[in-house]
Write an enzyme that holds these catalytic residues in place. Structure first.
Site, PDB file in Angstrom:
ATOM      1  N   LYS A 167      41.488  55.504  40.389  1.00 62.84           N
ATOM      2  CA  LYS A 167      42.613  55.559  41.335  1.00 62.84           C
ATOM      3  C   LYS A 167      43.109  54.152  41.601  1.00 62.84           C
ATOM      4  O   LYS A 167      42.495  53.369  42.319  1.00 62.84           O
ATOM      5  CB  LYS A 167      42.212  56.210  42.674  1.00 62.84           C
ATOM      6  N   GLU A 241      33.074  45.677  45.638  1.00 64.12           N
ATOM      7  CA  GLU A 241      33.619  44.341  45.344  1.00 64.12           C
ATOM      8  C   GLU A 241      34.684  44.086  46.403  1.00 64.12           C
ATOM      9  O   GLU A 241      35.785  44.624  46.319  1.00 64.12           O
ATOM     10  CB  GLU A 241      34.277  44.315  43.959  1.00 64.12           C
ATOM     11  N   CYS A 275      40.599  37.643  45.240  1.00 64.00           N
ATOM     12  CA  CYS A 275      39.426  37.712  46.116  1.00 64.00           C
ATOM     13  C   CYS A 275      38.586  36.451  46.089  1.00 64.00           C
ATOM     14  O   CYS A 275      37.992  36.079  47.094  1.00 64.00           O
ATOM     15  CB  CYS A 275      38.588  38.907  45.694  1.00 64.00           C
ATOM     16  N   GLU A 376      40.385  36.056  55.620  1.00 60.99           N
ATOM     17  CA  GLU A 376      40.945  36.141  54.270  1.00 60.99           C
ATOM     18  C   GLU A 376      42.443  36.382  54.431  1.00 60.99           C
ATOM     19  O   GLU A 376      42.857  37.458  54.883  1.00 60.99           O
ATOM     20  CB  GLU A 376      40.305  37.307  53.509  1.00 60.99           C
TER      21      GLU A 376
HETATM   22  P1  NAD Z   1      42.619  48.133  50.162  1.00 58.51           P
HETATM   23  O1  NAD Z   1      41.212  48.228  50.649  1.00 58.51           O
HETATM   24  O2  NAD Z   1      43.708  48.367  51.141  1.00 58.51           O
HETATM   25  O3  NAD Z   1      42.888  49.177  48.975  1.00 58.51           O
HETATM   26  C1  NAD Z   1      42.096  49.216  47.830  1.00 58.51           C
HETATM   27  C2  NAD Z   1      42.175  50.606  47.218  1.00 58.51           C
HETATM   28  O4  NAD Z   1      41.571  51.544  48.109  1.00 58.51           O
HETATM   29  C3  NAD Z   1      43.585  51.131  46.971  1.00 58.51           C
HETATM   30  O5  NAD Z   1      43.586  51.868  45.762  1.00 58.51           O
HETATM   31  C4  NAD Z   1      43.830  52.055  48.163  1.00 58.51           C
HETATM   32  O6  NAD Z   1      44.765  53.072  47.914  1.00 58.51           O
HETATM   33  C5  NAD Z   1      42.453  52.645  48.335  1.00 58.51           C
HETATM   34  N1  NAD Z   1      42.168  53.133  49.691  1.00 58.51           N
HETATM   35  C6  NAD Z   1      42.752  52.771  50.859  1.00 58.51           C
HETATM   36  N2  NAD Z   1      42.151  53.415  51.893  1.00 58.51           N
HETATM   37  C7  NAD Z   1      41.175  54.194  51.372  1.00 58.51           C
HETATM   38  C8  NAD Z   1      40.192  55.063  51.920  1.00 58.51           C
HETATM   39  N3  NAD Z   1      40.101  55.263  53.234  1.00 58.51           N
HETATM   40  N4  NAD Z   1      39.318  55.673  51.091  1.00 58.51           N
HETATM   41  C9  NAD Z   1      39.372  55.462  49.750  1.00 58.51           C
HETATM   42  N5  NAD Z   1      40.298  54.659  49.155  1.00 58.51           N
HETATM   43  C10 NAD Z   1      41.179  54.017  49.960  1.00 58.51           C
HETATM   44  O7  NAD Z   1      42.734  46.708  49.470  1.00 58.51           O
HETATM   45  P2  NAD Z   1      44.060  46.006  48.907  1.00 58.51           P
HETATM   46  O8  NAD Z   1      44.851  45.487  50.043  1.00 58.51           O
HETATM   47  O9  NAD Z   1      44.717  46.894  47.911  1.00 58.51           O
HETATM   48  O10 NAD Z   1      43.397  44.787  48.101  1.00 58.51           O
HETATM   49  C11 NAD Z   1      43.080  43.589  48.677  1.00 58.51           C
HETATM   50  C12 NAD Z   1      41.599  43.477  48.982  1.00 58.51           C
HETATM   51  O11 NAD Z   1      40.812  43.677  47.805  1.00 58.51           O
HETATM   52  C13 NAD Z   1      41.245  42.090  49.456  1.00 58.51           C
HETATM   53  O12 NAD Z   1      40.332  42.145  50.516  1.00 58.51           O
HETATM   54  C14 NAD Z   1      40.609  41.463  48.221  1.00 58.51           C
HETATM   55  O13 NAD Z   1      39.797  40.364  48.476  1.00 58.51           O
HETATM   56  C15 NAD Z   1      39.878  42.610  47.647  1.00 58.51           C
HETATM   57  N6  NAD Z   1      39.568  42.390  46.224  1.00 58.51           N
HETATM   58  C16 NAD Z   1      38.273  42.153  45.846  1.00 58.51           C
HETATM   59  C17 NAD Z   1      37.959  41.900  44.506  1.00 58.51           C
HETATM   60  C18 NAD Z   1      36.535  41.629  44.059  1.00 58.51           C
HETATM   61  O14 NAD Z   1      36.265  41.746  42.879  1.00 58.51           O
HETATM   62  N7  NAD Z   1      35.633  41.252  44.942  1.00 58.51           N
HETATM   63  C19 NAD Z   1      38.973  41.887  43.562  1.00 58.51           C
HETATM   64  C20 NAD Z   1      40.274  42.118  43.971  1.00 58.51           C
HETATM   65  C21 NAD Z   1      40.557  42.373  45.311  1.00 58.51           C
END
Ligand code: NAD
Length: 480
Positions: A167, A241, A275, A376
């Site tokens: 997803k 992650e 990230c 962040e």
């Molecule tokens: P997010 O947590 O808002 O969304 C991530 C994913 O989760 C999306 O596909 C979203 O639709 C889904 N999602 C949202 N709510 C959900 C729920 N309640 N249950 C299940 N799925 C749900 O994150 P974002 O804003 O899209 O991405 C940014 C974040 O991701 C930052 O904190 C960044 O640091 C982190 N990130 C981490 C890594 C890593 O490898 N450590 C890599 C990239 C991004």
């Protein structure tokens, strides 16, 4: 959506306009998965798993190689797809693509080498382990890593014989779709990877589906808490992650230009939306003034603008919300007078006014307990803090709820390695940074999550050892 071999142009969760962040304009309407599509995708993955997990490793290797080659063969198109979904500048979209292919090649190499252990359990018995796949994996990913991030997760999942329901983020759903189309064209059996586009609701349904054997989630801490709560319903393991606020330690003996370029790298490419990017810059006070002159010089020359232009290094933020959130942090820091703004700090106007652009921003004299130093921000904002000695540098670096990555610049390699050992993070880069090679295990400590992607650790993440004990003769075996 692509479930099995079937394309779904509509979803029971409705539809959502995708916005191109560089112009603020809509590109197309994206279907949103509801319960029906999540059910169908888990079922398709389950059925495909019956074949895929028993496929000879060499055959899985061949297919993953073919997928890596297919990505390279569609380079131009895939670079454009990535730019249109997240507005990442073209030149970086191309590097994502090469990196994605490398993840498939590397993991293909392991697909026929997943061995177990022969264990000494005493006479009269044979004991060994089998590295088995979990079954159906749910992979929920954010919008910022393009094909590289997708391949980093999918390649080890598939090499180890799992099947996947992927997803992607509603903010950037196109690369995942295209990747799965290419996987089918490369010969992967239908249902081995399925892609369901959707919002948080689709993610919630997927996490709570009883047919999912393990969840991999990349995203924010807040969402991770809900994912963990959902996983608890069926006691399903999770690999997380999450975010970071990575420190860049610049010691007094460092190559200051190399360190300034590393700080700049936190902004160019992903516009600070990565990230592990080093947005918290800790500089020895003796060299801070010289370092800031170099960094300001580099920032002045950065090309911000249309992500499709070949020379653009910094594009926009992903959304209007993200833009408003980051501007809010900048504004509050200025209102409180808690740091010195040296560069940027404003939304860009003129030709770029409709997009979500913020000028690359540099703050110095940032207090360690401020929002700038601790949160962040996920935007093009660098916060510089000073330190007097190594122990203060280490204390500041570790004083964070996050623990994803850290960067050290010093001519003294003993000192650099001492710091690397003491930093509470999953990855340390010393005196530079190469791209994340597929052989490296990547993941966090503390609230940056747990579990690893990449290298052998990434393969172990998606297999579990099953122990098999076999009696070799009729006499009851004795323990050793
Ligand atoms: P997010 O947590 O808002 O969304 C991530 C994913 O989760 C999306 O596909 C979203 O639709 C889904 N999602 C949202 N709510 C959900 C729920 N309640 N249950 C299940 N799925 C749900 O994150 P974002 O804003 O899209 O991405 C940014 C974040 O991701 C930052 O904190 C960044 O640091 C982190 N990130 C981490 C890594 C890593 O490898 N450590 C890599 C990239 C991004």
């Amino acid at each position: 959506m692509l479930i099995g071999r079937q394309r779904h142009e509509q979803g029971s969760g409705g539809a959502r306009e995708h916005i191109y962040a560089a112009t603020g304009g809509a590109t197309c309407s994206v279907p949103l998965a509801g319960a029906a599509e999540i059910e169908a995708a888990v079922e398709a993955a389950h059925q495909a798993g019956a074949l895929w997990r028993h496929q000879a490793g060499a055959e899985r290797a061949r297919l993953l190689h073919a997928l890596g080659e297919a990505l390279l063969a569609h380079g131009e198109e895939l670079a454009l797809v990535q730019t249109m979904e997240s507005a990442v500048p073209s030149m970086f979209a191309r590097t994502f693509l090469t990196s994605a292919a490398q993840h498939f090649f590397y993991n293909a190499g392991w697909a026929d080498k997943l061995d177990g252990e022969l264990l000494p359990v005493g006479p009269g018995a044979l004991d060994y382990t089998r590295a088995e796949p979990y079954g159906v994996l749910a992979s929920i990913v954010p919008w910022n890593g393009g094909l590289a991030a997708l391949a980093q997760v999918l390649a080890p999942m598939l090499a180890t014989g799992n099947t996947v329901v992927l997803k992607p983020s509603e903010l950037a759903p196109f690369s995942a779709q295209r990747l799965v189309e290419l996987a089918l064209e490369a010969g992967l059996p239908a249902g081995v990877v399925n892609v369901v586009t959707g919002t948080a609701e689709a993610g919630r349904l997927l996490v709570r589906h009883p047919g999912v054997a393990k969840i991999h989630f990349t995203g924010s801490r807040a969402t991770a808490r809900d994912v963990l709560a959902g996983a608890a319903e069926h006691i399903v393991p999770v690999c997380l992650e999450l975010g970071g606020k990575s420190a860049l330690l610049v010691c007094a003996d460092a190559d200051l230009m190399a360190a300034a370029q590393q700080a700049l790298a936190a902004i160019v490419g992903l516009c600070g939306q990565g990230c592990a990017l080093p947005t918290r810059v800790l500089v020895a006070r003796d060299v801070q003034a010289r370092f800031l002159v170099l960094l300001k010089g580099l920032l002045r020359r950065v090309q911000v603008g249309d992500p499709l232009a070949p020379s653009t290094q910094v594009g926009p933020l992903i959304s209007a919300d993200a833009c408003a959130r980051v501007l809010g942090v900048i504004e509050r820091a200025q209102q409180r007078g808690e740091a010195t703004l040296l560069s940027g700090g404003q939304r860009l106007t003129g030709e770029l006014a409709e997009g979500f652009f913020i000028a690359p921003t540099l703050f110095s004299d940032v207090p360690e307990d401020s929002e700038l130093a601790r949160e962040e921000l996920f935007g093009p904002v660098l916060s510089v803090l000073g330190f007097d000695d190594e122990s203060e540098a280490l204390r500041l670096a570790n004083d964070s709820p996050y623990g994803l990555a850290a960067y050290v610049f010093s001519a003294d390699l003993r000192r650099a390695q001492r710091l690397a050992a003491a930093l509470e993070v999953g990855s340390v880069w010393i005196n530079g940074q190469a791209a994340l090679a597929p052989a490296m295990p990547f993941g966090g400590c503390k609230q940056s999550g747990y579990g690893r992607l990449g290298g052998r650790a990434g393969l172990r993440e998606f297999t579990r050892p099953k122990n098999v004990w076999l009696a070799l003769d009729d006499s009851p075996p004795r323990s050793s």
